[in-house]
Every structure is written in structure tokens, then in C-alpha cells.
Motif scaffolding. Structure first.
Motif, mmCIF file in Angstrom:
data_model
loop_
_atom_site.group_PDB
_atom_site.id
_atom_site.type_symbol
_atom_site.label_atom_id
_atom_site.label_comp_id
_atom_site.label_asym_id
_atom_site.label_seq_id
_atom_site.Cartn_x
_atom_site.Cartn_y
_atom_site.Cartn_z
ATOM 1 N N LEU A 159 8.447 9.822 -0.961
ATOM 2 C CA LEU A 159 7.684 8.644 -0.703
ATOM 3 C C LEU A 159 6.280 9.247 -0.040
ATOM 4 C CD1 LEU A 159 7.058 5.533 0.198
ATOM 5 C CD2 LEU A 159 8.294 6.182 2.134
ATOM 6 N N ASP A 160 5.290 8.992 -0.453
ATOM 7 C CA ASP A 160 3.895 9.007 -0.012
ATOM 8 C C ASP A 160 3.431 7.746 0.411
ATOM 9 O OD1 ASP A 160 3.351 11.994 -0.256
ATOM 10 O OD2 ASP A 160 2.923 11.658 -2.243
ATOM 11 N N LEU A 161 3.314 7.465 1.920
ATOM 12 C CA LEU A 161 2.933 6.294 2.425
ATOM 13 C C LEU A 161 1.426 6.471 2.942
ATOM 14 C CD1 LEU A 161 4.501 3.792 3.116
ATOM 15 C CD2 LEU A 161 4.942 4.482 5.366
ATOM 16 N N ASN A 162 0.644 5.385 2.669
ATOM 17 C CA ASN A 162 -0.782 5.296 3.122
ATOM 18 C C ASN A 162 -0.814 3.997 3.575
ATOM 19 O OD1 ASN A 162 -3.731 5.369 3.338
ATOM 20 N ND2 ASN A 162 -3.621 7.040 2.031
ATOM 21 N N LEU A 163 -0.886 3.672 5.098
ATOM 22 C CA LEU A 163 -0.836 2.365 5.394
ATOM 23 C C LEU A 163 -2.163 2.232 6.561
ATOM 24 C CD1 LEU A 163 2.686 1.700 5.994
ATOM 25 C CD2 LEU A 163 1.267 0.650 4.207
ATOM 26 N N GLN A 164 -2.701 1.075 6.532
ATOM 27 C CA GLN A 164 -3.648 0.650 7.808
ATOM 28 C C GLN A 164 -2.825 -0.366 8.392
ATOM 29 O OE1 GLN A 164 -5.492 0.739 4.431
ATOM 30 N NE2 GLN A 164 -6.208 2.647 5.334
ATOM 31 N N VAL A 165 -3.060 -0.190 9.777
ATOM 32 C CA VAL A 165 -2.441 -1.058 10.775
ATOM 33 C C VAL A 165 -3.519 -2.006 11.271
ATOM 34 C CG1 VAL A 165 -1.115 -0.916 12.942
ATOM 35 C CG2 VAL A 165 -0.943 0.813 11.438
ATOM 36 N N LYS A 170 5.790 11.729 3.400
ATOM 37 C CA LYS A 170 4.593 12.223 4.029
ATOM 38 C C LYS A 170 3.769 10.699 4.158
ATOM 39 C CE LYS A 170 3.253 16.876 2.787
ATOM 40 N NZ LYS A 170 3.873 17.357 1.605
ATOM 41 N N ALA A 171 3.209 10.501 5.379
ATOM 42 C CA ALA A 171 2.429 9.484 5.640
ATOM 43 C C ALA A 171 0.975 9.662 6.268
ATOM 44 C CB ALA A 171 3.227 8.430 6.616
ATOM 45 N N GLU A 172 -0.138 8.682 5.819
ATOM 46 C CA GLU A 172 -1.178 8.729 6.561
ATOM 47 C C GLU A 172 -1.248 7.168 6.935
ATOM 48 O OE1 GLU A 172 -4.659 10.786 4.806
ATOM 49 O OE2 GLU A 172 -5.687 8.937 5.457
ATOM 50 N N ILE A 173 -1.249 7.227 8.461
ATOM 51 C CA ILE A 173 -1.455 5.963 9.112
ATOM 52 C C ILE A 173 -2.942 5.744 9.992
ATOM 53 C CG2 ILE A 173 -0.514 4.416 10.900
ATOM 54 C CD1 ILE A 173 1.539 4.944 8.282
ATOM 55 N N SER A 174 -3.671 4.567 9.476
ATOM 56 C CA SER A 174 -4.764 4.594 10.098
ATOM 57 C C SER A 174 -4.847 3.250 11.164
ATOM 58 C CB SER A 174 -5.859 4.182 9.207
ATOM 59 O OG SER A 174 -5.959 5.281 8.251
ATOM 60 N N CYS A 175 -5.136 3.474 12.437
ATOM 61 C CA CYS A 175 -4.848 2.406 13.578
ATOM 62 C C CYS A 175 -6.286 2.359 14.235
ATOM 63 C CB CYS A 175 -3.570 2.931 14.450
ATOM 64 S SG CYS A 175 -3.522 4.185 15.155
ATOM 65 N N PRO A 176 -6.119 1.469 15.024
ATOM 66 C CA PRO A 176 -7.420 1.226 15.961
ATOM 67 C C PRO A 176 -7.654 2.646 16.760
ATOM 68 C CG PRO A 176 -6.367 -0.590 15.901
ATOM 69 C CD PRO A 176 -5.384 0.154 15.290
ATOM 70 N N PRO A 177 -8.889 3.121 17.184
ATOM 71 C CA PRO A 177 -9.176 4.272 17.667
ATOM 72 C C PRO A 177 -8.774 4.040 19.195
ATOM 73 C CG PRO A 177 -10.981 3.528 16.336
ATOM 74 C CD PRO A 177 -10.250 2.594 16.190
ATOM 75 N N GLY A 178 -8.083 4.997 19.587
ATOM 76 C CA GLY A 178 -7.688 5.214 20.867
ATOM 77 C C GLY A 178 -6.101 4.730 21.190
ATOM 78 N N LEU A 179 -5.558 4.433 20.118
ATOM 79 C CA LEU A 179 -3.898 4.375 20.208
ATOM 80 C C LEU A 179 -3.410 5.311 19.416
ATOM 81 C CD1 LEU A 179 -3.776 0.539 18.964
ATOM 82 C CD2 LEU A 179 -3.778 1.431 21.295
ATOM 83 N N MET A 180 -2.192 5.718 19.705
ATOM 84 C CA MET A 180 -1.673 6.938 19.240
ATOM 85 C C MET A 180 -0.367 6.245 18.051
ATOM 86 S SD MET A 180 0.925 9.716 20.734
ATOM 87 C CE MET A 180 -0.281 10.760 21.747
ATOM 88 N N ALA A 181 -0.177 6.846 16.688
ATOM 89 C CA ALA A 181 0.581 6.572 16.014
ATOM 90 C C ALA A 181 1.925 7.674 15.810
ATOM 91 C CB ALA A 181 -0.053 6.426 14.569
ATOM 92 N N LEU A 182 2.960 7.247 15.964
ATOM 93 C CA LEU A 182 4.237 8.088 16.106
ATOM 94 C C LEU A 182 5.053 7.483 14.643
ATOM 95 C CD1 LEU A 182 4.989 8.322 19.489
ATOM 96 C CD2 LEU A 182 3.757 10.099 18.283
ATOM 97 N N GLY A 216 -1.399 -1.084 2.286
ATOM 98 C CA GLY A 216 -2.020 0.146 1.628
ATOM 99 C C GLY A 216 -1.028 0.320 0.633
ATOM 100 N N THR A 217 -0.683 1.644 0.363
ATOM 101 C CA THR A 217 0.048 2.121 -0.761
ATOM 102 C C THR A 217 1.458 2.880 -0.459
ATOM 103 O OG1 THR A 217 -1.180 4.174 -0.999
ATOM 104 C CG2 THR A 217 -2.235 2.285 -2.296
ATOM 105 N N ALA A 218 2.280 2.742 -1.062
ATOM 106 C CA ALA A 218 3.743 3.721 -1.248
ATOM 107 C C ALA A 218 3.890 4.026 -2.682
ATOM 108 C CB ALA A 218 4.864 2.717 -0.953
ATOM 109 N N THR A 219 3.657 5.455 -2.432
ATOM 110 C CA THR A 219 3.978 6.072 -3.895
ATOM 111 C C THR A 219 5.242 6.748 -3.780
ATOM 112 O OG1 THR A 219 1.596 6.534 -4.065
ATOM 113 C CG2 THR A 219 2.859 7.921 -5.384
ATOM 114 N N LEU A 220 5.996 6.470 -4.862
ATOM 115 C CA LEU A 220 7.272 6.720 -4.944
ATOM 116 C C LEU A 220 7.579 8.064 -6.021
ATOM 117 C CD1 LEU A 220 9.211 3.203 -4.841
ATOM 118 C CD2 LEU A 220 8.709 4.700 -3.069
#
Ligand code: BES
Ligand code: ZN
Length: 618
Positions: free
Chosen positions: A49-55, A180-192, A64-68
């Protein structure tokens, strides 16, 4: 002599007979039939899975997108996926063509089957989608609902079948994929994520993740918030909100020793790093074994390291569950029963036999209560469950955990630790990164431990009542704790009206057992005396406080009302909420009180907890 042969033969017949009837037959290496997924993995199976999401905290949506990446085994023209409450915007195949799809009507708790029209040579399917603000896996917290109070927080809880509420995929524990994933979140926050994580905040709010080991969908996890990291050594550490980090780091300081101990027992830790993420108090579980990154409730931070068995439990899942996974939710005991057994072994090795004897006796008490509450003949008291047509959450009781653990303890006692440990180590190694059904486990047990051992063949190990029978078998192992006997003696003294003086070194287990040994209801003077002497109402230990508050409700001890309301409105851990609301409902004026507190508390609970309490308060 003749009798024992007869018994053995009957048991064997029962065993074989039951095991033949239980699981759907599937060819080797094919996932077992999972009634909680719309996937047809035998036709086309997701491998990556390739995941690309905006929070988006404002809209409370992920988009965003999920590429299977799929293996189209049957070279067919359909890919069947699980979704629930997702808005599908478009689907594109790897040849660039726009795919047709059917989003079927929603089925309760299973969601909507998504049928994508693919081609015989399709290898990738890209789905553009958006989650619903009501997505059951996601909890969006306002800054006020966090410990720090300044930044919002998001976390996921995918087990058992909630991954489909934030990712369109094949949501079945028998299907594994890398991601694999790419997560975009508001600056200042940490994504895990349950993947390789960075330990610092990225100023642009963009985080990239890689999970090179194949995992089942229920282990997909994401958390976003104001987080900081503190390392223990080069393979373990803690993530928490900055105001919680020091306390958390102190509490879990034995983590490196736990990992080492677990490895000594059942072989190398397979996942690289092991970190713990401490979540805000609304997290509905004690812990969740997301690979590489256990999610944990802050209610285990007691200040004295007394509740860290939960970390040992989630760590143990790195073998039992994450490496060797229940094939379907009917086989859930293979995940949890093994994990409770393994947790107990880690704790005994690290903290001694007295400690673990206490935990085991306490657990037996809870198990017997669960069986009594469900009824001895209730099919849900079987280890092998039948959850077809039901929410798998219904099967998640003490049975899988504790009846499962005592079954394994029974085997341990019959064969001796040495042989049993060798067997378990081999079991984990030979089934690593695979799923297993109850039937497969029993066959493996038979072939690798029982067969060829004349003595064992006649023992109660193969008592089929453990797995396929209801209630608790006669061969239930005896457990005893000298320490808890002392706590019981003191409870009796108290009830008899004598002044009691518990030793200064009493642990959480002593206190919880002491409280459980008291009558369900005490008089006002008795409650006042206990509170004055031991200050239970102000306890900072969630296990002791919860046990005490239950007694307060039953005894109508209103001096604890403020503490009760504070607990119920700040903690979202279902294990604590359930007995407290249940006790409230049972008292005459309690139901109204429960409803009043719940009205305030509900917005702060995760859907997993509010779903349960909604049903209770109906
Ligand atoms: N995997 C479970 C939590 C879970 C189970 C979530 C089923 C959703 C569905 C986790 O490992 C667990 O067992 N947590 C327990 C910890 C305890 C037994 C030490 C909990 O949360 O109370
Ligand atoms: Zn568990």
C-alpha cells in the motif's frame, strides 16, 4: 488402565471431530474464509500500500490517495475491497485508465463493499478518497482534550475491523502487506505511524513512513499531535506530549529489559525498533500493539511503575499477533491468549514469581466472573468463536485472554517449561509473518508436542472443552498467591470490624485484591473509615481508583461523586468505563446519574467506548 485408554480415545475422537467441523477448508497458504471482510483474496490480493494523506483538523477528515499493489492471481476483472463511511472520489489503474467501480450499500459494522473493475494485467489501483468526520477508527481531539491543552490531536484504532473507515483495503487479518506513507499535517505537529518513524518535528508538517515488513490491516496506525521523543537506548524509547514525557519516561524505564527478556524466551525481536506512544486519556484501550509503536493509555502511568505489565503485553504481541496472526476474528484467542501467557512469563522473569502469582490469581477471579456473567453454556465462552454475522468486538472478552492463557498454562504444566518453551519458540519462528487458524494450531500442537509422547497422549491437554467447549474445564490449572492470601485475611479482619494495618510494601495487586474481597456493598461508616485511612478517593492509581469507585457506587458513598465524575469525564478507557457505568445502572437512582455524567463525557470518548456505553444506557 482400561478407563484411561477409553478416555484418551474419546478425547482424541472429540478433538479430531471438532477440529474438522470448525474452520472453513482452504488450500495451503490461502487466507481462511473471513466473514468480516468483503475481500476475495484468492482472486486478487493486496501486497503493498502507498498511502498519501492530508490531515485536516478543521474538517476532521483525512483525504488523499491509497495506491494498492495487487497480485491478480485469477487474472479476473474485479477487486473486492472493504470500506466504511469513505467518500470515493475516483479510481485510476496503473495504465492510466479511470476504473469503474461499485460502492455497495452499507452493511451494519462491515461497511460498504467496494468492487473495482480491473484488468487481467492490473498491478496497481489508485483510489482517491476522503474519510468521514464520524470515521469509527479516528478520534479527533480538541486542544482541551489533550494533556498539554494547546494543540489538537488525532489517533487511529484499527483493530478489529476499523481500518476500512480510514483506508480502502482488504481488511482481514489473514492478508498482509507492506506499506509506505506520506502524511501532511499542520506545521508544528508530529505524525507517527506503525512504521519506521522519525523522532523530530518536521517544520513543513510532511512525514514519510516505510513499513518494510508485511502486516495485517488491523495494525495500520497513525497519530498526529504535539509530541516529543525520549530514548532509552538505540532501539527503544517513548513518545508523549511534552508535559507527559518525563513521567512516561520514568514509568517505562524497564522497557529495554523487557525486550531483552522477551527475546531470551521466544527468539529475536523482529521489528527493528520498539517505541511506546502515550496517548491522551480518551484512548479507548489500555494498549494497542501497533508494530514498532505501541499505543498506550496514560492511565498506566501510576508514578510507581506498578502498571507496566501492559507494556509487556503489547510487546509480547510483537511475537503473538504481529508475527503469528489470528487468521480470522474467530481465532482471536491465538492472539490474546498467547500474549497474556507470554506477558506473564516476561513479568515473572523480571519481577519474580510472587508478583506474577498475584496477577494470575487476580486474572482467574476476573475470568470466573466473566464466565458467570455470560453463563456457563454461552457459546461465547468457547476459545474458538463463531462471530459470523456479528461485530467482532462482541468476541473480545476475557475468554480469549484468560481462558486462552490458562489453556496454555495447562499445557506448560503437563509438558514442563523446557519443552513447552522450545515448542513455542519454534512455533513463532515457523509461522513468522503468517496467519494461523485454531485448527492449524491444534494440528501443529498435536504433531510437534503430543504425538510420539505416550505419556502426553493420555493427558488432559487434548481436552477439547478448552477450545470448543463452553465454561471452564475440570482440568483448569490451580493457581495460588501467598501474598494475596494476606490481602484477603486483612479484608476479612476489616469486615469483622477490626482495625487493620496493611504492610507498607503493599503493591497495586494487594490493594485491588483487598478491595475485591470486600462485600459488594459496605456501610457508610465502613466506607468513611477506609477512605480516611487509605485515601482511595484521591488515588492516582487508575486500577485502584476504578475498583474503589465501583464500591462507592454500590455503597452509595456520595463523598466520591466528584472523583467519579472527574474519572468518567476524563478517562475513555473502556475497561474502566464499563464496570462503573454498569454499577451505576444497577443502583436505584444510578441510571439517571449515569445518563447525566455520560451526557458530559460522551463527546470526549472514542467511538469504540461510546458504542459500548450507548448500548448499556439505552
Ligand atoms: N490488541 C488489544 C486491544 C484490542 C483488542 C483492540 C481487540 C481492539 C480489539 C491489546 O493488545 C490489548 O489486549 N489491550 C488490553 C491490554 C491488557 C490485556 C494488558 C487493554 O487494552 O486493556
Ligand atoms: Zn492484547
Amino acid at each position: 488402565m482400561r478407563n484411561s485408554v477409553l478416555i484418551a480415545v474419546t478425547c482424541l475422537a472429540l478433538f479430531v471431530n471438532y477440529s474438522c467441523n470448525t474452520s472453513d477448508k482452504t488450500p495451503e497458504n490461502m487466507p481462511a474464509k473471513d466473514h468480516h471482510s468483503f475481500a476475495h483474496p484468492e482472486e486478487a490480493i493486496v501486497r503493498h500500500l502507498d498511502l498519501n494523506l492530508q490531515v485536516d483538523f478543521k474538517a476532521q477528515q483525512l483525504s488523499g490517495t491509497a495506491t494498492l499493489h495487487i497480485d491478480n492471481l485469477a487474472k479476473g476483472d474485479k477487486l473486492h475491497l472493504d470500506t466504511r463511511d469513505l467518500r470515493i472520489d475516483s479510481i485510476v489503474l496503473d495504465d492510466g485508465s479511470v476504473a469503474k467501480y461499485d460502492l455497495m450499500p452499507a452493511v451494519p459494522f462491515l461497511g460498504s463493499e467496494l468492487i473495482v473493475h480491473i484488468k487481467p494485467n492490473t498491478k496497481k489501483v489508485r483510489i482517491t478518497y476522503t474519510t468521514s468526520p464520524q470515521a469509527a477508527a479516528l478520534q479527533w481531539l480538541s486542544p482541551e482534550q489533550t494533556a498539554g491543552g494547546k494543540q489538537p490531536f488525532l489517533f487511529t484504532q484499527s483493530q478489529a475491523i476499523l481500518a476500512r473507515t480510514w483506508i480502502p483495503l482488504q481488511d482481514s487479518p489473514g492478508i498482509r502487506f507492506t506499506y509506505k506513507a506520506e502524511i501532511s499535517c499542520p506545521p508544528g505537529l508530529m505524525a507517527l505511524m506503525s512504521a519506521e518513524n522519525d523522532t523530530v518535528v518536521h517544520p513543513d508538517g510532511v512525514y514519510k513512513f516505510n513499513m518494510p515488513q508485511a502486516i495485517p490491516s488491523y495494525l495500520m496506525a497513525l497519530a498526529v499531535g504535539d509530541l516529543k521523543f525520549s530514548a532509552y537506548d538505540n532501539r527503544s524509547g517513548v513518545f508523549a506530549e511534552p508535559v507527559t514525557l518525563d513521567k512516561a519516561t520514568y514509568e517505562f524505564v524497564d522497557l529495554p529489559k523487557m525486550i531483552k527478556t522477551a527475546e531470551e524466551l521466544y527468539g529475536p525481536y523482529a521489528w527493528g525498533r520498539y517505541d511506546v506512544l502515550v496517548l491522551p486519556p480518551s484512548f479507548p484501550f489500555g494498549g494497542m500493539e501497533n508494530p514498532r509503536l505501541t499505543f498506550a493509555t496514560p492511565t498506566i502511568i501510576a508514578g510507581d511503575r506498578s502498571l507496566v505489565a501492559l507494556i509487556a503485553h503489547e510487546l509480547a504481541h510483537s511475537w503473538s499477533g504481529n508475527l503469528v496472526t489470528n487468521a480470522t476474528w474467530n481465532d482471536f484467542w491465538l492472539n490474546e491468549g498467547f500474549t497474556v501467557y507470554f506477558e506473564a512469563r516476561i513479568m515473572e522473569k523480571l519481577y519474580g514469581k510472587d508478583y506474577e502469582d498475584m496477577a494470575t490469581v487476580l486474572a482467574e477471579g476476573e475470568l470466573r466472573k466473566t464466565v458467570a456473567a455470560l453463563g456457563e453454556d454461552n457459546p461465547d465462552t468457547r476459545l474458538y468463536l463463531n462471530l459470523e454475522g456479528r461485530d467482532p468486538d462482541d468476541g473480545m472478552s476475557d475468554i480469549a485472554y484468560e481462558k486462552g492463557r490458562f489453556f496454555l498454562l495447562n499445557i506448560e504444566r503437563a509438558v514442563g517449561r523446557e519443552r513447552w518453551d522450545t515448542f513455542l519458540k519454534q512455533y513463532f519462528a515457523e509461522h513468522a509473518f503468517q496467519s494461523i487458524t485454531t485448527e492449524q494450531f491444534l494440528k501443529y500442537l498435536e504433531e510437534n508436542l503430543i504425538e510420539g509422547d505416550g505419556k502426553l497422549r493420555n493427558t488432559k491437554i487434548r481436552d477439547s472443552k478448552w477450545v470448543f467447549g463452553t465454561g471452564l474445564p475440570d482440568s483448569f490449572p490451580k493457581v495460588h498467591s501467598v501474598e494475596l492470601e494476606k490481602a484477603k485475611a486483612l479484608a476479612i479482619e476489616f469486615v469483622e470490624g477490626r482495625t487493620i494495618a496493611p504492610p507498607g510494601n503493599w503493591t497495586t495487586h494487594h490493594w485491588v485484591y483487598f478491595l475485591r474481597q470486600l462485600p459488594q456493598q459496605l456501610t457508610l461508616p465502613q466506607m468513611e473509615q477506609l477512605d480516611k485511612q487509605f485515601h482511595f478517593t484521591d488515588s492516582g492509581n487508575s486500577e485502584i481508583l476504578c475498583q474503589w469507585l465501583e464500591l462507592c457506587i454500590r455503597s452509595n458513598y456520595t463523598a466520591a461523586d466528584t472523583s467519579l465524575e472527574k474519572f468518567l469525564t476524563s478517562v475513555g478507557r473502556r475497561k474502566f468505563l464499563k464496570p462503573l457505568y454498569a454499577a451505576l445502572i444497577e443502583t436505584p437512582a444510578g441510571k439517571e446519574k449515569a445518563k447525566a455524567i455520560y451526557a458530559k463525557a460522551r463527546p470526549g470518548y472514542h467511538s469504540v467506548s461510546s458504542g459500548t456505553i450507548d448500548e448499556m444506557l439505552q
